[in-house]
Design a protein around this motif. Sequence first.
Motif, PDB file in Angstrom:
ATOM      1  N   PHE A  53       1.362 -14.838  38.783  1.00 55.76           N
ATOM      2  CA  PHE A  53      -0.046 -15.610  39.889  1.00 55.76           C
ATOM      3  C   PHE A  53      -1.160 -16.842  39.018  1.00 55.76           C
ATOM      4  O   PHE A  53      -1.314 -17.697  39.736  1.00 55.76           O
ATOM      5  CB  PHE A  53       0.514 -14.775  40.841  1.00 55.76           C
ATOM      6  N   LEU A  54      -1.607 -15.570  38.446  1.00 53.36           N
ATOM      7  CA  LEU A  54      -2.785 -16.402  37.697  1.00 53.36           C
ATOM      8  C   LEU A  54      -2.766 -17.568  37.194  1.00 53.36           C
ATOM      9  O   LEU A  54      -2.987 -18.522  36.675  1.00 53.36           O
ATOM     10  CB  LEU A  54      -3.613 -15.298  36.803  1.00 53.36           C
ATOM     11  N   GLY A  55      -1.397 -17.185  36.260  1.00 50.03           N
ATOM     12  CA  GLY A  55      -0.648 -18.220  35.133  1.00 50.03           C
ATOM     13  C   GLY A  55      -0.310 -19.797  36.158  1.00 50.03           C
ATOM     14  O   GLY A  55      -0.896 -20.965  35.683  1.00 50.03           O
ATOM     15  N   SER A  56       0.103 -19.474  37.179  1.00 53.85           N
ATOM     16  CA  SER A  56       0.861 -20.852  38.144  1.00 53.85           C
ATOM     17  C   SER A  56      -0.482 -21.302  37.909  1.00 53.85           C
ATOM     18  O   SER A  56      -0.669 -22.655  38.401  1.00 53.85           O
ATOM     19  CB  SER A  56       1.532 -20.454  39.140  1.00 53.85           C
ATOM     20  N   VAL A  57      -1.754 -20.745  39.347  1.00 53.97           N
ATOM     21  CA  VAL A  57      -2.697 -21.134  39.560  1.00 53.97           C
ATOM     22  C   VAL A  57      -3.096 -22.432  38.622  1.00 53.97           C
ATOM     23  O   VAL A  57      -4.082 -23.460  38.187  1.00 53.97           O
ATOM     24  CB  VAL A  57      -3.710 -20.369  39.979  1.00 53.97           C
ATOM     25  N   THR A  58      -4.016 -21.357  36.787  1.00 53.86           N
ATOM     26  CA  THR A  58      -4.526 -22.127  35.389  1.00 53.86           C
ATOM     27  C   THR A  58      -3.500 -23.225  35.503  1.00 53.86           C
ATOM     28  O   THR A  58      -3.832 -24.473  34.811  1.00 53.86           O
ATOM     29  CB  THR A  58      -4.450 -21.168  34.767  1.00 53.86           C
TER      30      THR A  58
END
Length: 553
Positions: free
Chosen positions: A49-54
């Motif tokens: 999820f964090l990777g998707s947002v960044t």
Amino acid sequence: MTINYKLLDFLRKGRSEHENHLIDGLVAGRVSRREFLRFGSVLGLSAPFLGSVTGAVGLAGVPNFARAQTPGGTIRVGQIVPAAAIEPVKLADGGGITVISQVAETLVLSGKDLVARPLLAESWAPNKDGSVWTFKIRKGVKFHDGRDMTAKDVVASIERIADPANGSNALSALKGVLSKGGTKQIDDYTVEFTLDAPNGGFPYTMSTDNYNAVIVPADYDGNFEAKMIGTGAFKMESYTPKVGGVFVRNDAYWGGQVLPDRVEISFYDDYQPQILALQGGQIDFIQQVPILQAAGIMNDPTVDMLSIPSIAHSQVHMRTDKAPFTDKRVRQAIALCLDREKIVQGLMRGKAQIGNDSPFALAYPSTDKTVPQRQKDIAKAKELMAAAGMPDGFEVTLTTEKYLEIPDYAVIIQNAVKEIGGKINLNIMDQGAYYADAVYGNSPWLDSDMGITDYGHRGVPNVYLTAPLQSEGTWNSAHFKNKEYDGLVAGYLAALDLEAQQAVAGKIQTLLLDESPVLFTYFYDFMSAAKKGSTGIEVTAMSHCFLKDAKLG
């Protein structure tokens, strides 16, 4: 930077107010990518999820492709003799942590980048105010005796260290955070923690930062050294106190293939024999090398030095309830005698970062970096001494431990205060004698008028803010009591929002510069040494040594 607002809107759906506020900060530039990843991990947001947002805001990182490795081999480790028996509840030193990290694990890993990552917990999430945290426990994990690890084992392990009757070293991290009775099993793989007060950094309390929080079977009887039953990548084959241990591959390890066949740990009374053993080919890896000793092997072509920036440090405490330190001007004057840049470049050979007399190292995202750095100022120090009625100086004994570079640091302080008429007598003790029973009234560490104590790395500053500095702190060697400080720390710990933490941090930093009960002049790198070309060795600045992927050069 191109922002994919459509993807961001999709990712925001179902997220909490705190999670969406963190995303807002990233989009607006108030929060860096590094801060976003670290703080997001604390809130329980998954790595994908964090990777998707960044990625949606144009800050995607570079993928990491792992290479297949051939298993086999023996890794020989050198380590200082553990100070006491290897026992999860009472564990308190680097030697013991290195051993227990072969066989047992915590719920969370506090990485060298300060990001909280899942270990025995798959995920976690707070309620709205951070007073209750729910952890989902990883399924399919087996103890070395073949039994499944479940929430029952997690509850028993944490309740054991939270019980004051057991005298766990973990009470320093748990006091005011989690009490006995606060850990409940919801189902076979869900545990709920009801905290004493809201705490935005609670996952770190269940991480490798709190090395006592390893998960062992619910029916653990206290004799850990007999079998060392845990969930780790290696199983104990043999262990001899004061000598060493042999650990063999756990073929049922939940985390995938374990490369080494065996790990052999040998204990040494000092660092120099370990260095000679590494250079002579008797061992392959030294868990920690003091920076002063490391200088002698940094250019050795047969050795790879592993350096991890950390928040580990040596605190200089001054008893605020005993003369001459009852007057904060004397404490301030001593702080102004120290040339921090020279200490970092000289004593620490450049392998440290300058401190500003608070636990807020620059590496922490919550640190207020606008607070001015304290500099050496002898003229100001003399003014303060005169104003305190001590123009001719003072005399005091500094008591400390024989550990790493601390005795040399004590001499630097001793010489520095001579410029303001200060006379410091040194009392340097073996570690066991210095800590003694680690309780007020029977511990030179906690009872001395002035002292220096080593503190291991932590992924968040919470333990540093509470145990040695709060009025009722379990490690308050400065005997510092300040209601304003206590209130500010309570507010900081409760904050789930990075910007709110930063606002309170600045006030805490300013207050501690004024009061100066404890000096934090540097935060040192954690140095290890390995046989040239070795790969896959992962260490933490808390002295864990993870060798699952280790391969010798």
